[in-house]
Design a protein around this motif. Structure first.
Motif, PDB file in Angstrom:
ATOM      1  N   LYS A 277       1.689 -80.024  -1.416  1.00  0.00           N
ATOM      2  CA  LYS A 277       0.542 -80.820  -0.957  1.00  0.00           C
ATOM      3  C   LYS A 277      -0.544 -80.939  -2.025  1.00  0.00           C
ATOM      4  O   LYS A 277      -1.332 -81.894  -2.009  1.00  0.00           O
ATOM      5  CB  LYS A 277      -0.046 -80.214   0.322  1.00  0.00           C
ATOM      6  N   SER A 278      -0.596 -79.988  -2.936  1.00  0.00           N
ATOM      7  CA  SER A 278      -1.664 -80.034  -3.943  1.00  0.00           C
ATOM      8  C   SER A 278      -1.147 -80.151  -5.372  1.00  0.00           C
ATOM      9  O   SER A 278      -1.942 -80.201  -6.305  1.00  0.00           O
ATOM     10  CB  SER A 278      -2.538 -78.776  -3.832  1.00  0.00           C
ATOM     11  N   TRP A 279       0.169 -80.230  -5.547  1.00  0.00           N
ATOM     12  CA  TRP A 279       0.723 -80.156  -6.902  1.00  0.00           C
ATOM     13  C   TRP A 279       0.423 -81.402  -7.729  1.00  0.00           C
ATOM     14  O   TRP A 279       0.196 -81.325  -8.927  1.00  0.00           O
ATOM     15  CB  TRP A 279       2.228 -79.908  -6.834  1.00  0.00           C
ATOM     16  N   LEU A 280       0.398 -82.579  -7.089  1.00  0.00           N
ATOM     17  CA  LEU A 280       0.043 -83.788  -7.831  1.00  0.00           C
ATOM     18  C   LEU A 280      -1.436 -83.778  -8.230  1.00  0.00           C
ATOM     19  O   LEU A 280      -1.763 -84.047  -9.395  1.00  0.00           O
ATOM     20  CB  LEU A 280       0.389 -85.034  -7.014  1.00  0.00           C
ATOM     21  N   PRO A 281      -2.372 -83.460  -7.315  1.00  0.00           N
ATOM     22  CA  PRO A 281      -3.777 -83.360  -7.742  1.00  0.00           C
ATOM     23  C   PRO A 281      -4.005 -82.319  -8.837  1.00  0.00           C
ATOM     24  O   PRO A 281      -4.859 -82.516  -9.710  1.00  0.00           O
ATOM     25  CB  PRO A 281      -4.507 -82.973  -6.449  1.00  0.00           C
ATOM     26  N   VAL A 282      -3.257 -81.222  -8.798  1.00  0.00           N
ATOM     27  CA  VAL A 282      -3.368 -80.206  -9.851  1.00  0.00           C
ATOM     28  C   VAL A 282      -3.064 -80.823 -11.218  1.00  0.00           C
ATOM     29  O   VAL A 282      -3.655 -80.435 -12.239  1.00  0.00           O
ATOM     30  CB  VAL A 282      -2.408 -79.033  -9.564  1.00  0.00           C
ATOM     31  N   HIS A 283      -2.173 -81.800 -11.236  1.00  0.00           N
ATOM     32  CA  HIS A 283      -1.795 -82.471 -12.486  1.00  0.00           C
ATOM     33  C   HIS A 283      -2.534 -83.795 -12.661  1.00  0.00           C
ATOM     34  O   HIS A 283      -2.013 -84.745 -13.251  1.00  0.00           O
ATOM     35  CB  HIS A 283      -0.277 -82.690 -12.504  1.00  0.00           C
ATOM     36  N   GLY A 284      -3.760 -83.832 -12.152  1.00  0.00           N
ATOM     37  CA  GLY A 284      -4.610 -84.996 -12.372  1.00  0.00           C
ATOM     38  C   GLY A 284      -4.131 -86.262 -11.702  1.00  0.00           C
ATOM     39  O   GLY A 284      -4.446 -87.363 -12.157  1.00  0.00           O
ATOM     40  N   ASN A 285      -3.334 -86.108 -10.621  1.00  0.00           N
ATOM     41  CA  ASN A 285      -2.764 -87.261  -9.908  1.00  0.00           C
ATOM     42  C   ASN A 285      -1.926 -88.152 -10.818  1.00  0.00           C
ATOM     43  O   ASN A 285      -1.779 -89.355 -10.566  1.00  0.00           O
ATOM     44  CB  ASN A 285      -3.866 -88.086  -9.227  1.00  0.00           C
ATOM     45  N   LEU A 289       2.364 -86.786 -15.965  1.00  0.00           N
ATOM     46  CA  LEU A 289       2.023 -85.419 -16.331  1.00  0.00           C
ATOM     47  C   LEU A 289       2.824 -84.421 -15.501  1.00  0.00           C
ATOM     48  O   LEU A 289       3.243 -83.373 -16.009  1.00  0.00           O
ATOM     49  CB  LEU A 289       0.526 -85.183 -16.139  1.00  0.00           C
ATOM     50  N   LEU A 290       3.066 -84.743 -14.247  1.00  0.00           N
ATOM     51  CA  LEU A 290       3.873 -83.887 -13.376  1.00  0.00           C
ATOM     52  C   LEU A 290       5.280 -83.746 -13.955  1.00  0.00           C
ATOM     53  O   LEU A 290       5.836 -82.643 -14.007  1.00  0.00           O
ATOM     54  CB  LEU A 290       3.921 -84.488 -11.977  1.00  0.00           C
ATOM     55  N   SER A 291       5.851 -84.852 -14.404  1.00  0.00           N
ATOM     56  CA  SER A 291       7.202 -84.838 -14.974  1.00  0.00           C
ATOM     57  C   SER A 291       7.237 -84.065 -16.291  1.00  0.00           C
ATOM     58  O   SER A 291       8.171 -83.297 -16.557  1.00  0.00           O
ATOM     59  CB  SER A 291       7.693 -86.272 -15.198  1.00  0.00           C
ATOM     60  N   HIS A 356       9.636 -82.487  -6.396  1.00  0.00           N
ATOM     61  CA  HIS A 356      10.225 -83.632  -5.693  1.00  0.00           C
ATOM     62  C   HIS A 356       9.319 -84.111  -4.560  1.00  0.00           C
ATOM     63  O   HIS A 356       9.077 -85.314  -4.404  1.00  0.00           O
ATOM     64  CB  HIS A 356      11.596 -83.247  -5.144  1.00  0.00           C
ATOM     65  N   LYS A 357       8.801 -83.169  -3.775  1.00  0.00           N
ATOM     66  CA  LYS A 357       7.898 -83.534  -2.680  1.00  0.00           C
ATOM     67  C   LYS A 357       6.547 -84.013  -3.200  1.00  0.00           C
ATOM     68  O   LYS A 357       5.939 -84.934  -2.653  1.00  0.00           O
ATOM     69  CB  LYS A 357       7.699 -82.330  -1.746  1.00  0.00           C
ATOM     70  N   ALA A 358       6.072 -83.389  -4.275  1.00  0.00           N
ATOM     71  CA  ALA A 358       4.736 -83.694  -4.787  1.00  0.00           C
ATOM     72  C   ALA A 358       4.636 -85.105  -5.354  1.00  0.00           C
ATOM     73  O   ALA A 358       3.549 -85.695  -5.371  1.00  0.00           O
ATOM     74  CB  ALA A 358       4.341 -82.685  -5.860  1.00  0.00           C
ATOM     75  N   ILE A 359       5.744 -85.656  -5.803  1.00  0.00           N
ATOM     76  CA  ILE A 359       5.696 -86.965  -6.456  1.00  0.00           C
ATOM     77  C   ILE A 359       5.604 -88.109  -5.458  1.00  0.00           C
ATOM     78  O   ILE A 359       5.385 -89.260  -5.816  1.00  0.00           O
ATOM     79  CB  ILE A 359       6.937 -87.128  -7.365  1.00  0.00           C
ATOM     80  N   ARG A 360       5.739 -87.801  -4.162  1.00  0.00           N
ATOM     81  CA  ARG A 360       5.674 -88.830  -3.129  1.00  0.00           C
ATOM     82  C   ARG A 360       4.252 -89.346  -2.938  1.00  0.00           C
ATOM     83  O   ARG A 360       3.276 -88.690  -3.295  1.00  0.00           O
ATOM     84  CB  ARG A 360       6.210 -88.269  -1.805  1.00  0.00           C
ATOM     85  N   ARG A 361       4.142 -90.523  -2.304  1.00  0.00           N
ATOM     86  CA  ARG A 361       2.837 -91.145  -2.085  1.00  0.00           C
ATOM     87  C   ARG A 361       2.052 -90.481  -0.967  1.00  0.00           C
ATOM     88  O   ARG A 361       0.827 -90.542  -0.938  1.00  0.00           O
ATOM     89  CB  ARG A 361       3.035 -92.633  -1.753  1.00  0.00           C
ATOM     90  N   LYS A 362       2.771 -89.853  -0.030  1.00  0.00           N
ATOM     91  CA  LYS A 362       2.102 -89.230   1.108  1.00  0.00           C
ATOM     92  C   LYS A 362       2.569 -87.784   1.248  1.00  0.00           C
ATOM     93  O   LYS A 362       3.726 -87.468   0.969  1.00  0.00           O
ATOM     94  CB  LYS A 362       2.409 -89.982   2.408  1.00  0.00           C
TER      95      LYS A 362
END
Length: 372
Positions: A277-285, A289-291, A356-362
């Motif tokens: 739930k927070s992994w994408l925001p941790v990487h600046g959205n 960068l997540l990849s 995998h879950k973090a990269i989703r839009r919702k």
């Protein structure tokens, strides 16, 4: 050697050098934090003057955590303990009211409907702050457990540090093999990426926090509008710290040690959902960068076991030792905790579902859906 071979060799050398440099930086940062990071279970000077304190907990479907939570909070001697029942469906509010009954200063309030533009936790915290009367506001997640002397230690560190926001990082109390796979990674990221002395620099980039225990001076909190500062953000803790520091306030941290613990998740699946739930925001959205971060994890921890290249043996050793060293520094010193280092080589594989879950839009959390 052909031009193509020279280019490939140069690229390999650059990748190896960057990987070794990054690993060395994390090792040095951990060593610095092991020595310099404040711990609540170390001796502290008596308080010069004890402020009025409010312990505040937002709770949504937390009946399984409430008894342990309130047992710890109600024993601290705070002026008031307030729990907000955020439209729970499992009897959280009724259970908390039973436990608070007859305890001076302890009460349960019901949360108002969630307004547009707010995340659930931030809205609950804003309501708690409006109900509280303390000079110091301490927001505590429902899965956190406070032990004897915790509040005195927190207030002493707040006074000693002069912080406007003191984020206390609870010791991870891991209870099952499944949650052990990735839950303790929070300590690894907190203790190996940012050296504590850097937190004192007047740079927004060096501000961070963990939302499980957030200690605010009321005057500073109110001056920025409270949780309205991060009203719609899922990564509210880190962003609150950065935005507060950007306004000239002091943001620091402390390790909970033996005073404050937390059991964040119950198994591997809930650990994955919680991190995602927070992994994408941790990487600046940034999905790019997540990849890149995931690829970097493979280069540091897994690739050295698959290929033999200069520095691979050193990376294997450090990959095996790192999680054990982090566990020791964070105060997790049981044999099972220290054995977590053996998971190092497969760490990136264990984290794949998170990415995998973090990269989703919702993302979905506590029955609510948030756009990313």
């Amino acid at each position: 050697m052909s031009r193509r071979q020279r280019a490939a060799s140069l690229a390999q050398g650059l990748l190896v050098g960057m990987t070794l440099g990054y690993t060395a930086y994390r090792a040095v940062t951990l060593a610095v934090n092991a020595r310099r990071f404040p711990r609540l279970d170390r001796p502290h000077a008596p308080l010069r003057q004890r402020p009025r304190v409010s312990l505040l907990t937002p709770a949504r479907d937390e009946a399984h955590n409430v008894p342990k939570l309130l047992q710890g909070l109600l024993s601290q001697g705070a002026d008031e303990v307030i729990l907000l029942d955020d439209n729970s469906s499992d009897g959280t509010g009724d259970l908390a009211r039973d436990l608070c009954r007859g305890v001076p200063g302890a009460r349960v309030i019901s949360g108002a409907p969630l307004p547009d533009g707010w995340s659930g936790k931030n809205w609950a915290c804003q309501q708690l702050s409006q109900a509280a009367s303390g000079e110091v506001l301490i927001f505590v997640d429902a899965d956190v457990e406070w032990h004897a002397g915790a509040l005195d230690a927190v207030l002493a560190e707040l006074e000693r540090s002069g912080a406007d926001l003191l984020s206390c990082w609870p010791r991870q109390d891991v209870g099952s093999a499944g949650e052990r796979l990735i839950t303790p990674y929070i300590d690894l990221y907190l203790l190996t990426l940012l050296p504590y002395p850097a937190m004192r620099l007047p740079l927004v980039a060096t501000a961070t926090a963990v939302g499980q225990v957030m200690v605010f001076r009321r005057s500073s909190y109110d001056a920025v509008g409270g949780h309205q500062l991060v009203q719609g953000d899922v990564l509210e803790d880190v962003l609150f710290a950065k935005r507060l520091k950007a306004r000239g306030y002091r943001v620091l941290g402390a390790l909970g040690g033996e005073r404050i613990g937390v059991r964040m998740y119950q198994d591997y699946a809930s650990s994955v959902n919680g991190y995602a739930k927070s992994w994408l925001p941790v990487h600046g959205n940034s999905r790019l960068l997540l990849s890149v971060a995931l690829a970097g994890q493979f280069c540091v921890y897994t690739l050295p076991w698959m290929l033999d290249f200069p520095g691979a043996r050193l990376l294997r050793v450090t990959g095996l030792l790192e999680r054990s060293a982090v566990a020791w520094t964070a105060g997790r010193r049981r044999p099972a905790d220290l054995a977590e280092g053996l998971l190092g080589p497969i760490g990136p594989l264990l984290q794949l579902p998170v990415y995998h879950k973090a990269i989703r839009r919702k993302v979905k959390w506590k029955g609510r859906v948030y756009e990313q």
